[in-house]
Scaffold this active site. Sequence first.
Site, PDB file in Angstrom:
ATOM      1  N   GLY A 368       0.522  -1.192   0.328  1.00  0.00           N
ATOM      2  CA  GLY A 368      -0.324  -0.114  -0.178  1.00  0.00           C
ATOM      3  C   GLY A 368       0.561   1.444  -0.068  1.00  0.00           C
ATOM      4  CG  ASP A 369       3.301   4.329   1.630  1.00  0.00           C
ATOM      5  OD1 ASP A 369       3.294   4.749   0.623  1.00  0.00           O
ATOM      6  OD2 ASP A 369       3.593   4.450   3.017  1.00  0.00           O
ATOM      7  CG  LEU A 370       5.620  -1.403  -2.555  1.00  0.00           C
ATOM      8  CD1 LEU A 370       5.574  -2.609  -3.098  1.00  0.00           C
ATOM      9  CD2 LEU A 370       6.655  -1.199  -1.157  1.00  0.00           C
ATOM     10  CG  ASN A 371       6.404   6.047   0.514  1.00  0.00           C
ATOM     11  OD1 ASN A 371       8.321   6.504   0.326  1.00  0.00           O
ATOM     12  ND2 ASN A 371       5.656   6.291   0.521  1.00  0.00           N
ATOM     13  CG  ASN A 374       7.501   4.094   2.947  1.00  0.00           C
ATOM     14  OD1 ASN A 374       8.356   4.834   3.753  1.00  0.00           O
ATOM     15  ND2 ASN A 374       6.544   4.090   2.770  1.00  0.00           N
TER      16      ASN A 374
END
Length: 517
Positions: A368-371, A374
């Site tokens: 949900g948050d592979l930015n 991260n």
Amino acid sequence: MRRASPRSAGRGQALGGLGAGSRARAAAGSRGQRQGPASCPGRAGPGRAGAQTRDPVNVRCFSQETRWRAGGLAGSPADGHSAAAPWTPRAGQRLAQVPQSPRVACLRRGEAEARRFQRPGRRRDLERARDGASVCRDTMSSGDDCQPQIFTKPALGEKEVTELVDRVFGLKVVWIRLLPSYDDQNFHVRVSRNKDVAEDADEYVLKITNSEDSQEPDLIEAQTQAMMFLSAEGFPSATPYLTKDGNVMSLESGDTGPGNKKYMVRLLTYLPGTPVAKIATNTQIFYEIGKLAARLDKALSEKFHHPSVKSLHRGQFIWNLANVPLLDQYIYALGQNKYREVVEQVIEQFKGKVIPKLSSFRACINHGDLNDHNILVDSSSASLENPQYRVSGILDFSDMSYGYYVFEVAIAIMYMMIESPDPLSVGGHVLAGFESVLPLTEEERSALFLLVSGRFSQSLVMAAHTALLYPENKEYLMITAKTGWKHLMKMFEVGQEAVEKTWFETAKAYTNHAPAK
């Protein structure tokens, strides 16, 4: 850690593998509410008649609401409300246009107060006013009239942290550094198992979760167990150091502030590497990140069966891509401008073209948050002209939820666009890596443009919303906005057909699962 969103607590190791929103944590999210509980703590309702609110401002606001619903405050029905039933929005109605119950008006006044207290020397007043500016996280709860939640960030000092690590984990802290964070508190620590010897110290991240999220142990357990599972499967994920009692986390009494706050504490391995945001990106790393996204979701969905996994059904969690339509409740933060018009287009098209297709997408568990903050990387080659990278760390599992495979690749594309001088071409390289593991269906591909646009909208709208509540942190919250608005506007200027053509032709050019040079 969410990049430039209220849920983002800092960068790189700041979340020690778990991130918060983290809600830009992300407060709205986070941040809006990162964890999205099924019900609001402190809300009086069926089965909760004796529940207590958590702070004086909200007690006052909630008391006014209660009297109004009982008919004790005159004039409310004339505003379009019924004292017998909660207000629900009409189609197309904006937050700024809705009739206000006394509680909403009370909380709005708190927001206004908070904005006025920006003069030097008014810090203490600001903190009190901000309590009143907390917005009800209706989108993260099951009720229309949810009592506002207040994210209470821990504020432990180095001495307290040193004593905590000794008491809970039986380790001696020989070095400690506070890490950036939004609503949690994180420390990079070096520890020794031998209290008399400081040599050969091991490095960890001590993560102290805010007191609100700490009330959801099942969700924190699921995130932590997922990290342990992925590490065992060969993914570069942090793992917890067990407490003296043999547990992965411990609920501990917090600082000396008001109330008897409890915080969930974990000690996580410190991962090596450099955030993608700090390297000169290339097509090879975009491909690798796409591949990672598919492998990660596939492993979680097919093999992760811990009992706590049921907590990942998070309903109206604001950061789940299925909930882009919920941005209607926060879009007021953009004011009236061309950006708002584009976001409104995204929301309406999302409702008409994506929501009806959800049942045809393949379901899975999303990170949900592979930015770009991260994902940590190490260089795997000595070439300065054409560096090759490998992923060395995956951080921030706090946005995990049940979703769809196509959500993960859309999220990765959006954040990798932020880091590229040629953002519209990025999607093809990320997609190629993802499809080397898990090819998308035609239905999933046809939704990709709006899913990427939807993620831009989530990040930008929630950042603007949270910046109104926390103006002193506006510069940090609006990091994505510096380039994000430009990229989103460019996508709509070029048009869906042209952007998709670029993505799909780039992905098609890859052969033998190798990155295009």
